[in-house]
Design an enzyme around this catalytic site. Structure first.
Site, mmCIF file in Angstrom:
data_model
loop_
_atom_site.group_PDB
_atom_site.id
_atom_site.type_symbol
_atom_site.label_atom_id
_atom_site.label_comp_id
_atom_site.label_asym_id
_atom_site.label_seq_id
_atom_site.Cartn_x
_atom_site.Cartn_y
_atom_site.Cartn_z
ATOM 1 N N HIS A 263 0.859 -1.189 0.000
ATOM 2 C CA HIS A 263 0.000 0.000 0.000
ATOM 3 C C HIS A 263 0.899 1.243 0.000
ATOM 4 C CE1 HIS A 263 -3.802 -2.078 1.865
ATOM 5 N NE2 HIS A 263 -3.406 -2.618 0.731
ATOM 6 N N CYS B 188 -2.110 -0.540 7.591
ATOM 7 C CA CYS B 188 -1.332 0.695 7.496
ATOM 8 C C CYS B 188 -1.455 1.525 8.767
ATOM 9 C CB CYS B 188 -1.769 1.505 6.281
ATOM 10 S SG CYS B 188 -1.332 0.707 4.727
ATOM 11 N N CYS C 92 -5.988 1.666 5.897
ATOM 12 C CA CYS C 92 -6.586 0.397 6.305
ATOM 13 C C CYS C 92 -5.986 -0.004 7.665
ATOM 14 C CB CYS C 92 -6.313 -0.660 5.241
ATOM 15 S SG CYS C 92 -4.606 -1.244 5.221
ATOM 16 N N GLU D 88 0.999 3.830 1.835
ATOM 17 C CA GLU D 88 1.533 4.223 3.148
ATOM 18 C C GLU D 88 2.705 3.328 3.560
ATOM 19 O OE1 GLU D 88 -1.645 3.410 2.298
ATOM 20 O OE2 GLU D 88 -3.024 4.035 3.884
HETATM 21 ZN ZN LIG Z 1 -3.265 0.028 3.805
#
Ligand SMILES: [Zn+2]
Length: 148
Positions: free
Chosen positions: A52, A85, A82, A54
């Site tokens: 992801h 993260c 999410c 992040e």
């Molecule tokens: Zn994430």
């Protein structure tokens, strides 16, 4: 306005991710206003469900600073993080989290598991949501509309 221009850069990373066929999410990490890392989603390209925006930005910022924590750093991301993260943001001791669009489906900050309010969460960043929300939402809408 620094927070705005950093979010603009995160949006540019999100747009670049969409061009690569990735879900358009972008992230920027800054310290004292200076950009340390920026990244967009690369889960498909890297065959890595943890890639992801992040996570990639946190890894790059830690590598750039040569340290395992990002104390005093700000993270700008175009979508509500999410749970994975959010946990990484907490572990990295990021000081401030700025995000654009809310994510009712997979978000873990203001909904779902609300990682930062969990008793096992040992570091909670200051959280600022609703920055450039319309642009980030439009990017996601356009991306998923084109998929259908
Ligand atoms: Zn994430």
């Amino acid at each position: 306005m620094v927070f705005r221009s950093h979010m603009d850069l995160a949006l540019a990373e999100a747009r670049a991710a969409a061009v690569r066929g990735e879900v358009p999410v972008g992230a920027v990490i800054a310290r004292d206003g200076a950009i340390i890392a920026q990244a967009g989603n690369r889960t498909r390209e890297l065959n890595d469900p943890t890639a992801h925006a992040e996570m990639l930005a946190i890894r790059a910022a830690c590598a750039a600073l040569g340290q395992e924590r990002l104390t005093g750093c700000d993270l700008y991301v175009t979508l509500e993080p999410c749970p994975m993260c959010a946990a990484a943001i907490s572990n990295a001791r990021i000081a401030r989290l700025y995000y654009a669009a809310a994510d009712p489906k997979s978000g873990g900050v203001a909904q779902g598991p609300r990682i930062f309010t969990h008793p096992q969460c040992h570091h909670r960043p200051e959280i600022y949501d609703g920055i450039s929300t319309a642009e980030a939402e439009q990017l996601l809408r356009d991306f998923f509309a084109a998929k259908r």
